[in-house]
Design a protein around this motif. Structure first.
Motif, PDB file in Angstrom:
ATOM      1  N   ILE A   1       0.862  -1.183   0.000  1.00  0.00           N
ATOM      2  CA  ILE A   1       0.000   0.000   0.000  1.00  0.00           C
ATOM      3  C   ILE A   1       0.898   1.233   0.000  1.00  0.00           C
ATOM      4  O   ILE A   1       1.763   1.383   0.858  1.00  0.00           O
ATOM      5  N   ILE A   2       0.704   2.090  -0.981  1.00  0.00           N
ATOM      6  CA  ILE A   2       1.524   3.287  -1.138  1.00  0.00           C
ATOM      7  C   ILE A   2       0.631   4.511  -0.979  1.00  0.00           C
ATOM      8  O   ILE A   2      -0.438   4.592  -1.591  1.00  0.00           O
ATOM      9  N   VAL A   3       1.048   5.450  -0.175  1.00  0.00           N
ATOM     10  CA  VAL A   3       0.319   6.707   0.027  1.00  0.00           C
ATOM     11  C   VAL A   3       1.292   7.848  -0.234  1.00  0.00           C
ATOM     12  O   VAL A   3       2.324   7.965   0.433  1.00  0.00           O
ATOM     13  N   VAL A   4       0.962   8.688  -1.223  1.00  0.00           N
ATOM     14  CA  VAL A   4       1.870   9.778  -1.592  1.00  0.00           C
ATOM     15  C   VAL A   4       1.108  11.090  -1.647  1.00  0.00           C
ATOM     16  O   VAL A   4      -0.117  11.118  -1.785  1.00  0.00           O
ATOM     17  N   THR A   5       1.868  12.168  -1.564  1.00  0.00           N
ATOM     18  CA  THR A   5       1.309  13.509  -1.712  1.00  0.00           C
ATOM     19  C   THR A   5       1.602  14.003  -3.122  1.00  0.00           C
ATOM     20  O   THR A   5       2.764  14.191  -3.492  1.00  0.00           O
ATOM     21  N   PRO A   6       0.586  14.189  -3.956  1.00  0.00           N
ATOM     22  CA  PRO A   6       0.817  14.646  -5.330  1.00  0.00           C
ATOM     23  C   PRO A   6       1.144  16.128  -5.366  1.00  0.00           C
ATOM     24  O   PRO A   6       0.853  16.875  -4.427  1.00  0.00           O
ATOM     25  N   THR A   7       1.742  16.556  -6.463  1.00  0.00           N
ATOM     26  CA  THR A   7       2.068  17.974  -6.629  1.00  0.00           C
ATOM     27  C   THR A   7       1.502  18.560  -7.913  1.00  0.00           C
ATOM     28  O   THR A   7       1.336  19.778  -8.012  1.00  0.00           O
ATOM     29  N   LYS A   8       1.195  17.689  -8.900  1.00  0.00           N
ATOM     30  CA  LYS A   8       0.707  18.199 -10.176  1.00  0.00           C
ATOM     31  C   LYS A   8       0.246  17.029 -11.043  1.00  0.00           C
ATOM     32  O   LYS A   8       0.414  15.867 -10.706  1.00  0.00           O
TER      33      LYS A   8
ATOM     34  N   LEU B   1      -6.851  18.643 -10.645  1.00  0.00           N
ATOM     35  CA  LEU B   1      -7.161  19.788 -11.511  1.00  0.00           C
ATOM     36  C   LEU B   1      -7.697  20.954 -10.702  1.00  0.00           C
ATOM     37  O   LEU B   1      -7.511  22.123 -11.067  1.00  0.00           O
ATOM     38  N   ALA B   2      -8.366  20.639  -9.574  1.00  0.00           N
ATOM     39  CA  ALA B   2      -8.871  21.686  -8.680  1.00  0.00           C
ATOM     40  C   ALA B   2      -7.823  22.119  -7.653  1.00  0.00           C
ATOM     41  O   ALA B   2      -8.138  22.828  -6.697  1.00  0.00           O
ATOM     42  N   LYS B   3      -6.574  21.636  -7.844  1.00  0.00           N
ATOM     43  CA  LYS B   3      -5.436  21.948  -6.962  1.00  0.00           C
ATOM     44  C   LYS B   3      -5.663  21.449  -5.536  1.00  0.00           C
ATOM     45  O   LYS B   3      -5.219  22.061  -4.556  1.00  0.00           O
ATOM     46  N   ASP B   4      -6.369  20.336  -5.435  1.00  0.00           N
ATOM     47  CA  ASP B   4      -6.521  19.644  -4.158  1.00  0.00           C
ATOM     48  C   ASP B   4      -5.457  18.555  -4.115  1.00  0.00           C
ATOM     49  O   ASP B   4      -5.569  17.529  -4.787  1.00  0.00           O
ATOM     50  N   TYR B   5      -4.406  18.772  -3.327  1.00  0.00           N
ATOM     51  CA  TYR B   5      -3.270  17.857  -3.311  1.00  0.00           C
ATOM     52  C   TYR B   5      -3.292  16.951  -2.081  1.00  0.00           C
ATOM     53  O   TYR B   5      -2.260  16.705  -1.459  1.00  0.00           O
ATOM     54  N   SER B   6      -4.453  16.468  -1.753  1.00  0.00           N
ATOM     55  CA  SER B   6      -4.562  15.522  -0.649  1.00  0.00           C
ATOM     56  C   SER B   6      -3.964  14.176  -1.047  1.00  0.00           C
ATOM     57  O   SER B   6      -3.720  13.905  -2.225  1.00  0.00           O
ATOM     58  N   LEU B   7      -3.729  13.321  -0.055  1.00  0.00           N
ATOM     59  CA  LEU B   7      -3.020  12.060  -0.266  1.00  0.00           C
ATOM     60  C   LEU B   7      -3.716  11.178  -1.299  1.00  0.00           C
ATOM     61  O   LEU B   7      -4.951  11.132  -1.370  1.00  0.00           O
ATOM     62  N   VAL B   8      -2.896  10.485  -2.095  1.00  0.00           N
ATOM     63  CA  VAL B   8      -3.394   9.544  -3.095  1.00  0.00           C
ATOM     64  C   VAL B   8      -2.873   8.157  -2.740  1.00  0.00           C
ATOM     65  O   VAL B   8      -1.691   7.988  -2.428  1.00  0.00           O
ATOM     66  N   LYS B   9      -3.767   7.173  -2.807  1.00  0.00           N
ATOM     67  CA  LYS B   9      -3.429   5.813  -2.383  1.00  0.00           C
ATOM     68  C   LYS B   9      -3.334   4.870  -3.581  1.00  0.00           C
ATOM     69  O   LYS B   9      -4.136   4.939  -4.503  1.00  0.00           O
TER      70      LYS B   9
END
Length: 442
Positions: free
Chosen positions: A61-68, A106-114
């Motif tokens: 399980i990978i959880v990252v913070t996106p930037t773009k 696209l809405a610049k919501d950079y919450s964690l992605v799993k």
């Protein structure tokens, strides 16, 4: 010493898991040794190992913070030993709905992605060396050459990528076609037969019959004059495209074994397999066959339309039409092209109906459909198109491609295993792969 090694091997082989594998249009249950407990993660805040309750297999399980966008996640792994296959049979997939993640970014919501990282069941659980997000290292493990566990042994490096692209609004009806006025149209009006599986010639003019070495293998859908879309498992071996010269495509056919006036045969010039295709999980089960020469458009040969992604929940009556030459109720290959009308069901309904199967094979790139009443695609229907009608502004009925038959649950019928029509069918969702398709048909 030999006795100790034998005891270790015996201990390692005591626990087994049953993994579903799709073989030649059938699902078989095989006993595979369960891997030992996984190593410790070098970065628990980003990567953890977890046990799948349904299958008893380890996954990551990978959880990252996106930037773009685009969002490119790369996982670099290594394990002791060599691969016995051409390619490591694992997969890195989003654990969330891809469209929803894209909308957030696209809405610049950079919450964690799993993400879920699926390992091959044929090897020990690999160790993490690095995880990168858009080229930046977010998890750094130890160097593979300094780990006592594998020191002095053969080491195999494994790299898995997942790229979430920006949605391309230009990929809509007609944009991928040189003659978009012809796609999705049935030149000769044919009545739909709603309560039967019978069809008539020219009713599904995009339906393609794919032959391998002169024998019928799978179905496909004509999407341009020079391209046919089908499922990857029909044209690959160990996830690698087979020799294109083995395949021919027949269009305008109604009878499987007899000659039809107006039918056309085309050689295959190139096979493009989706880079995310996984032959174990059937993730992105999709391939494009480029024809050696364009087919002639007639009343019996017409491409189906592609369109931008559509959420099946947006339709008041979400159902599709699927044609094919699959096996009938007695397990015999049908001679005439037949049709099934299939309702698309919510993913959660599909999962609850048979979690051991659909929990493994359904994902955010698939959808489920079916009546569970004896009417469904069957062996030989893989790659067949599910199409849906739309009404154009002038009232003309235009047909669009929704998905391709990927796989289904099997049952024993005498000495053969055939599809079990009391279960739903898994379709590859074509609308989730439009960007990749458009890159290989222009």
């Amino acid at each position: 010493m030999l006795e100790e090694e034998e005891e270790e091997e015996e201990e390692e082989g005591r626990v087994i898991l049953h993994q579903l594998l799709f073989v030649a249009g059938m699902i078989e249950v095989l006993a595979i040794p369960l891997q030992k407990p996984p190593p410790i993660s070098p970065c628990p805040s980003v990567f953890t190992y977890a046990l799948e309750e349904k299958t008893g297999a380890w996954k990551g399980i990978i959880v990252v913070t996106p930037t773009k966008l685009p969002l490119h996640v790369r996982v670099e792994l290594f394990m002791k030993g060599q691969l016995s296959e051409k390619k490591y049979n694992g997969a890195l997939v989003l654990a969330e709905n891809e469209d929803m993640v894209r909308e957030r970014l696209l809405a610049k919501d950079y919450s964690l992605v799993k993400y879920n990282l699926y390992f091959s069941p044929h090897y020990l659980v690999p160790l993490v060396q690095r995880i990168l997000v858009n080229g930046k290292i977010v998890c750094q493990g130890p160097d593979k050459f300094y780990i006592p566990l594998i020191s002095g042994r053969v080491v195999t490096e494994i790299v898995m990528d997942h790229i979430l692209q920006e949605d391309d609004p230009s990929i809509i009806f007609g944009d991928a076609f040189s003659d978009n006025s012809r796609c999705g149209l049935i030149p000769t009006a044919k009545p739909l037969i709603l309560h039967s599986t019978a069809t008539s010639r020219g009713q599904w003019p995009w339906h393609a019959a794919i032959y391998k070495n002169g024998l019928y293998l799978c179905a496909g859908a004509l999407i341009t004059q020079s391209a046919v879309l089908t499922v990857a498992h029909c044209v690959t071996n160990s996830e690698v495209a087979e020799d294109h010269s083995k395949f021919t495509v027949h269009l305008g056919k109604y009878h499987l074994r007899k000659e039809d006036d107006g039918a056309q045969e085309a050689k295959v010039d190139k096979i493009y397999v989706h880079p995310s295709f996984n032959s174990t999980t059937f993730y992105s089960d999709l391939a494009v066959l480029r024809l050696a020469s364009p087919v002639t458009l007639t009343e019996y040969v017409t491409p189906v339309c592609l369109e931008s992604g559509i959420d099946v929940r947006s339709f008041e009556e979400p159902r599709g039409y699927v044609a094919g030459w699959g096996m009938d109720e007695q397990g015999a290959q049908t001679e005439d092209l037949r049709m099934a009308i299939m309702p698309i069901v919510p993913q959660e309904v599909c999962l609850r109906s048979y979690p051991e199967f659909f929990g493994y094979f359904s994902n955010n790139k698939t959808f489920c459909a079916g009546n569970r009443n004896g009417t469904s695609p069957c062996n030989g229907d893989s790659g067949g198109a599910m199409v849906q009608p739309r009404s154009a502004d002038n009232g003309t009925q235009v047909w669009f491609l929704r998905g391709l038959v990927s796989l289904s649950v099997s049952k024993v019928n005498g000495t053969k295993r055939i599809c079990n029509s009391e279960h739903y069918t898994v379709f590859t969702d074509v609308t989730k792969h439009l960007r990749w398709i458009s890159q290989h048909i222009k």
